[in-house]
Design a protein around this motif. Structure first.
Motif, short mmCIF file in Angstrom:
data_model
loop_
_atom_site.label_atom_id
_atom_site.label_comp_id
_atom_site.label_asym_id
_atom_site.label_seq_id
_atom_site.Cartn_x
_atom_site.Cartn_y
_atom_site.Cartn_z
N ALA A 122 38.24 62.04 51.34
CA ALA A 122 37.90 62.67 50.06
C ALA A 122 36.75 61.95 49.35
O ALA A 122 35.96 62.57 48.64
N LYS A 123 36.62 60.64 49.57
CA LYS A 123 35.56 59.86 48.92
C LYS A 123 34.16 60.31 49.35
O LYS A 123 33.17 59.97 48.72
N TYR A 124 34.07 61.07 50.45
CA TYR A 124 32.78 61.54 50.94
C TYR A 124 32.37 62.89 50.36
O TYR A 124 31.31 63.41 50.70
N ILE A 125 33.19 63.47 49.52
CA ILE A 125 32.86 64.73 48.86
C ILE A 125 32.60 64.42 47.40
O ILE A 125 33.50 64.08 46.65
N VAL A 126 31.34 64.53 47.00
CA VAL A 126 30.92 64.15 45.66
C VAL A 126 30.79 65.40 44.79
O VAL A 126 30.02 66.30 45.12
N THR A 127 31.55 65.45 43.70
CA THR A 127 31.48 66.60 42.80
C THR A 127 31.09 66.20 41.37
O THR A 127 30.89 67.07 40.54
N GLU A 128 30.99 64.92 41.11
CA GLU A 128 30.60 64.42 39.79
C GLU A 128 29.28 63.68 39.91
O GLU A 128 29.02 63.03 40.92
N ASP A 129 28.46 63.76 38.86
CA ASP A 129 27.18 63.06 38.88
C ASP A 129 27.42 61.59 38.56
O ASP A 129 27.76 61.23 37.44
N LEU A 130 27.25 60.75 39.56
CA LEU A 130 27.47 59.32 39.42
C LEU A 130 26.16 58.54 39.51
O LEU A 130 26.14 57.35 39.81
N ALA A 131 25.04 59.21 39.22
CA ALA A 131 23.72 58.60 39.36
C ALA A 131 23.52 57.47 38.36
O ALA A 131 24.08 57.48 37.27
N ARG A 132 22.66 56.54 38.76
CA ARG A 132 22.30 55.45 37.86
C ARG A 132 21.37 55.99 36.78
O ARG A 132 20.73 57.03 36.95
N LYS A 133 21.28 55.30 35.66
CA LYS A 133 20.40 55.68 34.56
C LYS A 133 18.94 55.58 35.03
O LYS A 133 18.58 54.59 35.69
N PRO A 134 18.09 56.56 34.70
CA PRO A 134 16.68 56.48 35.10
C PRO A 134 16.00 55.26 34.47
O PRO A 134 16.42 54.77 33.43
N PRO A 135 14.91 54.78 35.09
CA PRO A 135 14.21 53.61 34.54
C PRO A 135 13.60 53.89 33.18
O PRO A 135 13.30 55.04 32.83
N ALA A 136 13.36 52.82 32.42
CA ALA A 136 12.86 52.93 31.05
C ALA A 136 11.53 53.68 30.97
O ALA A 136 11.33 54.49 30.07
N GLY A 137 10.63 53.43 31.91
CA GLY A 137 9.32 54.11 31.90
C GLY A 137 9.46 55.61 32.06
O GLY A 137 8.76 56.39 31.41
#
Length: 158
Positions: free
Chosen positions: A7-22
């Motif tokens: 189940a850990k291989y099915i991603v349904t939530e956005d877990l992305a890192r915060k974009p860089p400051a620039g």
């Protein structure tokens, strides 16, 4: 019921890192001038989300506001190969992008108007990525054979 082992291989939530400051600064400057994209970041995948996964990012681009182009990426390169995809959304002709996107590969400028996949080999500078027009939604994605998104050149951390 026991937890499924894959189940850990099915991603349904956005877990992305915060974009860089620039990136965030450029986006805010464009928005305050009236030139911006209406978009929804969908999902990301990388080694920190699912161990061993390739890097992948997906975004729905709904439309572009303002008269000037919107630059979403600066020129940069990676120490991994990357594929960028732009897909049209009109059922009657999905190969027509109904958008105009400026994309640079090395020192060559391309005007993207058709659904396409772009291969950016490792260490080859690509972008800027500038959206001039979006008439119907465009699905945009990137995939890299690195385990996380990183840049060899073109830092936006400041």
């Amino acid at each position: 019921m026991p937890e499924l082992k894959y189940a850990k291989y099915i991603v349904t939530e956005d877990l992305a890192r915060k974009p860089p400051a620039g990136f965030l600064k450029r986006r805010e400057e464009q928005r305050s001038s009236g030139n911006y994209l209406e978009a929804t970041h969908m999902l990301s995948l990388n080694d920190t989300i699912a161990q061993g996964a390739l890097y992948c990012d997906t975004v729905w681009l709904w439309n572009k506001k303002g008269a000037r182009g919107v630059e979403t990426e600066i020129a940069h390169s990676h120490d991994f190969d990357e594929i960028l995809g732009f897909m049209g959304s009109r059922r009657e002709n999905p190969k027509e992008l109904n958008a105009e996107i400026e994309f640079w590969l090395g020192d060559e400028k391309y005007l993207i108007t058709q659904s396409c996949l772009i291969f950016a080999p490792r260490n080859i500078a690509h972008c800027p990525l500038i959206f001039h027009r979006i008439d119907t939604p465009v699905l945009f994605f990137t995939v890299g054979n690195g385990i996380s998104y990183s840049r060899a050149t073109g830092s936006e951390e400041q």
